[in-house]
Design an enzyme around this catalytic site. Structure first.
Site, mmCIF file in Angstrom:
data_model
loop_
_atom_site.group_PDB
_atom_site.id
_atom_site.type_symbol
_atom_site.label_atom_id
_atom_site.label_comp_id
_atom_site.label_asym_id
_atom_site.label_seq_id
_atom_site.Cartn_x
_atom_site.Cartn_y
_atom_site.Cartn_z
ATOM 1 N N HIS A 255 23.634 64.045 28.150
ATOM 2 C CA HIS A 255 22.860 65.125 27.539
ATOM 3 C C HIS A 255 23.604 65.695 26.346
ATOM 4 O O HIS A 255 24.824 65.820 26.374
ATOM 5 C CB HIS A 255 22.576 66.242 28.558
ATOM 6 N N SER B 288 14.660 65.557 23.439
ATOM 7 C CA SER B 288 15.617 66.663 23.285
ATOM 8 C C SER B 288 15.298 67.502 22.057
ATOM 9 O O SER B 288 15.373 68.730 22.096
ATOM 10 C CB SER B 288 17.048 66.137 23.204
ATOM 11 N N GLU C 170 12.289 69.652 22.859
ATOM 12 C CA GLU C 170 12.631 70.689 23.834
ATOM 13 C C GLU C 170 13.462 71.802 23.195
ATOM 14 O O GLU C 170 13.195 72.990 23.403
ATOM 15 C CB GLU C 170 13.377 70.054 25.008
ATOM 16 N N GLN C 171 14.484 71.410 22.416
ATOM 17 C CA GLN C 171 15.329 72.430 21.790
ATOM 18 C C GLN C 171 14.555 73.228 20.739
ATOM 19 O O GLN C 171 14.707 74.445 20.643
ATOM 20 C CB GLN C 171 16.585 71.791 21.192
ATOM 21 N N ILE D 66 23.646 72.197 30.668
ATOM 22 C CA ILE D 66 22.297 71.634 30.757
ATOM 23 C C ILE D 66 21.375 72.669 31.374
ATOM 24 O O ILE D 66 21.665 73.227 32.435
ATOM 25 C CB ILE D 66 22.293 70.346 31.605
ATOM 26 N N ALA E 195 16.912 73.354 31.529
ATOM 27 C CA ALA E 195 15.551 73.020 31.114
ATOM 28 C C ALA E 195 15.054 74.180 30.260
ATOM 29 O O ALA E 195 14.797 75.267 30.765
ATOM 30 C CB ALA E 195 14.657 72.807 32.335
#
Length: 165
Positions: free
Chosen positions: A62, A79, A82-83, A115, A117
């Protein structure tokens, strides 16, 4: 769906760790019709029954939140999305410095990146979790990070396999 197609489509659900999808398929745990819940259950089982060293490898795959890969534009599409959804692509210089400091301290202490979510979380939520979790023991944080990896995988699967009613 054959093994190659399954691994191609779902091999990245656990960040850069296609062995999870391969093992779920090889164990006979994947059956049509594919649902996010069923595929997640199978893949999470394979993740949980992997060796500690293999799970650590998944954690280490990750990226840092708002880290070097994000700046260089080298995140996976999942990623990156999501970010960006959490606003981590729009940090002020001070916020970025704080994330960089926390990322460095966290990796030094635990040996893997922080990490979480990020879906549905704000920058402030993420910073608060970062600052709370950095005081955990390594065992607590390894368990928490593994739970977060499974949650990320579930969210990714839900976007790949929307439930139909």
């Amino acid at each position: 769906m054959d093994r190659a197609d399954f691994v191609q489509r779902f091999g990245g659900v656990f960040e850069h760790s296609p062995f999870i999808a391969e093992r779920a398929y090889d164990a006979g745990m994947i059956a049509e019709p594919l649902t996010a819940l069923d595929v997640h259950d199978a893949m999470a089982m394979m993740f949980r029954t992997s060796s500690q060293e293999e799970r650590l490898g998944v954690l280490r795959a990750h990226p840092d939140l708002a880290g070097k890969l994000a700046i260089a534009g080298e995140l996976t599409e999942d990623s990156k999305r999501e970010q960006a959804g959490a606003g981590l692509d729009r940090l002020s210089a001070d916020e970025h410095a704080r994330f960089t400091e926390l990322n460095t301290n966290y990796v030094e202490k635990f040996g893997f990146p922080f990490i979480i979510a990020v879906k549905g979380l704000s920058r402030d939520d993420i910073l608060a979790a970062f600052e709370t979790r950095i005081s955990n023991s390594r065992e607590q944080e390894f368990d928490t990070a593994c739970q977060q990896v499974e949650k990320i995988a579930r969210l990714r699967l839900e976007s790949l396999l929307p439930e139909t009613h």
